[in-house]
Enzyme design. Structure first.
Site, short mmCIF file in Angstrom:
data_model
loop_
_atom_site.label_atom_id
_atom_site.label_comp_id
_atom_site.label_asym_id
_atom_site.label_seq_id
_atom_site.Cartn_x
_atom_site.Cartn_y
_atom_site.Cartn_z
N ASP A 27 0.80 -1.35 -0.04
CA ASP A 27 0.03 0.15 -0.18
C ASP A 27 0.90 1.31 0.06
OD1 ASP A 27 -0.02 1.01 3.18
OD2 ASP A 27 0.13 -1.25 2.86
N GLU A 61 -7.06 4.23 12.96
CA GLU A 61 -5.89 3.81 13.98
C GLU A 61 -5.67 5.37 14.29
OE1 GLU A 61 -1.94 4.23 11.95
OE2 GLU A 61 -3.10 3.83 9.99
N ASP A 82 -9.00 3.10 6.85
CA ASP A 82 -8.09 2.74 7.77
C ASP A 82 -8.45 3.31 9.16
OD1 ASP A 82 -5.71 3.24 9.37
OD2 ASP A 82 -4.34 3.77 7.61
#
Length: 266
Positions: free
Chosen positions: A58, A149, A147
């Site tokens: 990625d 986080e 994503d």
């Protein structure tokens, strides 16, 4: 809202970099980011890269122009490309990274960095879809990835309770599924998810687990009992972060191309 049409090939307009930096952005900049772009065959000595399997990567704007043919030579088969963050940031590198990977035959898809502090989940899912995050049943487009986080300078939980964070995740996933027919892949790491989200996992959601180690991870976040994708390195062998698909070629083809794909670990 008009009905969804695949928009992952539409070049997004450029935009200035977002305020602040995420952990992954920091890892991808500076020494680690530069090293990842310049790795050679020596980096293939990493234990994870010695095993058989389907490998990929990625990337984000930190990687800039990527030599995709060289990535294929190193063994990369697929790539997630950062498309958006929050409700306003579009990666200026998305268009050329995404199309460049496709031009050498790589399977590719977009990803969104979730910012639960700066807009609702449906708004962010729509923004992602409009700027590279779509999916189509063409056999070469990965389902969108989101994503989750920590973000530098902000509370780990973005100011949300566990229940509020769960509702945010469900809201994003449901909107993405409504518009594409697919559930998004959820990227996270063990400690953030368990601390912020807790003992919970949304139904049938593919897990993309960040765990920088030599052996396949077995301790998983929430209620997952298996992962689809494992991010095992942020420093090679591939540009950006290096990833491994959990299963067979047939399973990978189903993951890429089927509306009714069932997540392996939930």
């Amino acid at each position: 809202m008009s009905s969804y049409r695949p928009r992952h090939l539409t070049p997004p307009p450029t935009s200035p970099a977002p305020v602040g930096t995420s952990r992954r952005s920091l890892l991808r900049g500076g020494v680690l980011g530069a090293t990842a772009l310049g790795v050679g065959t020596a980096a293939l000595g990493a234990p994870a890269a010695q095993a058989a399997g389907i490998y990929g990567q990625d990337v984000s704007g930190w990687q800039g122009e990527v030599d995709w043919a060289a990535q294929v030579e190193l063994g990369s088969r697929f790539v997630y490309v950062k498309a958006t963050e929050g409700r306003t940031y579009r990666s200026p590198a998305f268009s050329h990274q995404y199309s460049g990977a496709g031009n050498v035959g790589m399977v590719r898809g977009g990803y969104h960095f979730a910012r639960p502090d700066s807009g609702g989940p449906e708004e962010q899912a729509d923004f992602f879809l409009d700027n590279g995050g779509g999916w189509s049943e063409d056999g070469i487009t990965l389902p969108g990835m989101v994503d989750f986080e920590a973000y530098s300078g902000l509370p780990r939980d973005y100011g949300l309770s566990r229940q509020e964070m769960r509702e945010w995740i469900v809201g994003f996933s449901n909107r993405y599924r409504e518009q594409t027919g697919r559930r998004p892949v959820l990227y996270t790491n063990l400690h953030w998810w368990n601390d912020v989200v807790g003992d919970w996992t949304p139904h049938n959601s593919p897990l993309f687990l960040a765990a920088y180690r030599d052996s396949r991870p077995t301790t998983l976040p929430g209620r997952w009992w298996g992962w689809e994708l494992w991010q095992y390195s942020d420093s090679g062998p591939f540009a950006g972060d290096s990833n491994l698909w959990h299963g067979s070629e047939e399973q990978f083809q189903r993951f890429v191309g089927e509306y009714d794909y069932g997540a392996d670990g939930i």
